[in-house]
Scaffold this active site. Structure first.
Site, short mmCIF file in Angstrom:
data_model
loop_
_atom_site.label_atom_id
_atom_site.label_comp_id
_atom_site.label_asym_id
_atom_site.label_seq_id
_atom_site.Cartn_x
_atom_site.Cartn_y
_atom_site.Cartn_z
N CYS A 76 -3.95 6.61 -4.59
CA CYS A 76 -3.19 5.64 -3.81
C CYS A 76 -1.71 6.01 -3.93
CB CYS A 76 -3.43 4.21 -4.29
SG CYS A 76 -2.47 2.97 -3.38
N ASN A 163 -9.07 11.39 -1.99
CA ASN A 163 -10.11 10.52 -1.42
C ASN A 163 -10.36 10.99 0.01
OD1 ASN A 163 -7.61 9.68 -0.47
ND2 ASN A 163 -7.73 7.64 -1.32
N CYS A 224 -0.78 3.25 4.14
CA CYS A 224 -1.64 4.01 3.23
C CYS A 224 -0.99 5.35 2.99
CB CYS A 224 -3.04 4.18 3.81
SG CYS A 224 -4.15 5.16 2.76
#
Length: 304
Positions: A76, A163, A224
């Site tokens: 993240c 990810n 994001c």
């Protein structure tokens, strides 16, 4: 050992982050606590960044990352910037090295308050992203949504930035698409055995891309960081940005107010460097087992 720990409500371009201090404790923030915290409008979040004691020599902390549905996240970027700001304010330091399940992240806070995070090298191999089918070239995979002869979205670029990400290229305003409808279908598409972050990306100049993201495990998000990195890298891979295309501005359309990230896909080592702001909102204490929390010493909510 106290039942509660300190936490801070922060944001990175509006990406809602809870930074939880778990240092000195053997336990973790539980999935049940994450779900309970997200169910309360005061503590609703996109990711929890739980700071644990370092596990690897030469690192400052291990960061455990949870999505709002209680699932684990590998990376993240916006949340990492929040962790850096919190620890810089606490320690006076400017440079940090973190360990996550996705690997080692190096970060630095600059004099202007912006924070750069080295997100590492992107991964393009189909089985490491991972995808359910073999693709020799993952810069354009066979996947579409909508009528076969007139798909709404098609041929995304796929990659991993710690990810899984799928970048769908569009030629009109990213906010004009019903991502709330398509996002869940694409996140959970059989093509993505570990699910995927779904991003709409529009190239607006040789050095700028506008994005909007449906985040795996969190849904529609205001921003994001790893998706911004993936969009920048994928734009360069597919020749959609400038002659080299390795340094672009990502305009995050859904951020409030609209905001930007600077992304450099560094040529000398292929590392992706993300630079942007982080913002502290307020602090409190929470029980990492149940999700019970307090704001300035007053109980505001309980886990449901």
């Amino acid at each position: 050992m106290s039942a509660t720990v300190e936490f801070a409500r922060m944001n990175g371009l509006g990406n809602k982050i809870l930074v939880v201090d778990m240092r000195g404790r053997p336990d973790k923030v539980t999935p049940a606590a994450a779900v309970a915290l997200n169910a309360d409008p005061h503590t609703e979040f996109d990711q929890i960044m739980a700071i644990h004691d370092p596990k690897a020599e030469g690192t400052d902390a291990f960061i455990d990352i949870l999505n709002s549905d209680g699932s684990k996240a590998q990376a993240c970027g916006n949340g990492t910037r929040c962790v850096v700001q919190a620890l810089a304010a606490e320690t006076g330091r400017k440079v940090f090295t973190f360990q996550t399940v996705a690997g080692i992240l190096n970060a630095v806070e600059h004099e202007d308050g912006t924070i750069s995070v080295d997100m590492g090298r992107p991964v393009f191999d189909w089985d490491k992203i991972p995808l359910a089918e073999e693709f020799h070239d993952t810069s354009r995979i066979e996947l579409q949504i909508g009528p076969i002869d007139n798909p709404v979205l098609h041929s995304p670029s796929a990659m991993s930035m710690g990810n899984p990400h799928a970048i769908f290229w569009v030629d009109r305003d990213v906010m004009s698409y019903d991502l709330a409808r398509f996002g869940p279908l694409l996140e959970n598409h059989p093509m993505f055995p570990e699910r995927a972050n779904i991003t709409l990306a529009q190239v607006t100049s040789p050095t700028s891309v506008t994005t909007r993201t449906w985040e795996r495990g969190a849904g529609l998000t205001l921003a994001c960081g790893s998706a911004a990195c993936s969009a920048a890298v994928s734009a360069a891979r597919t020749g959609r940005t400038g002659r080299t295309g390795r340094k672009v501005t990502i305009n995050v359309a859904s951020a409030k107010p609209p905001a930007t990230l600077s992304i450099e896909w560094r040529e000398r080592d292929d590392h992706v460097i993300m630079t942007g702001p982080a913002e502290w909102e307020w602090s409190g204490r929470l029980d990492p087992s149940t999700g019970l929390w307090s704001h300035e010493g007053t109980r505001e909510a309980e886990a449901q």
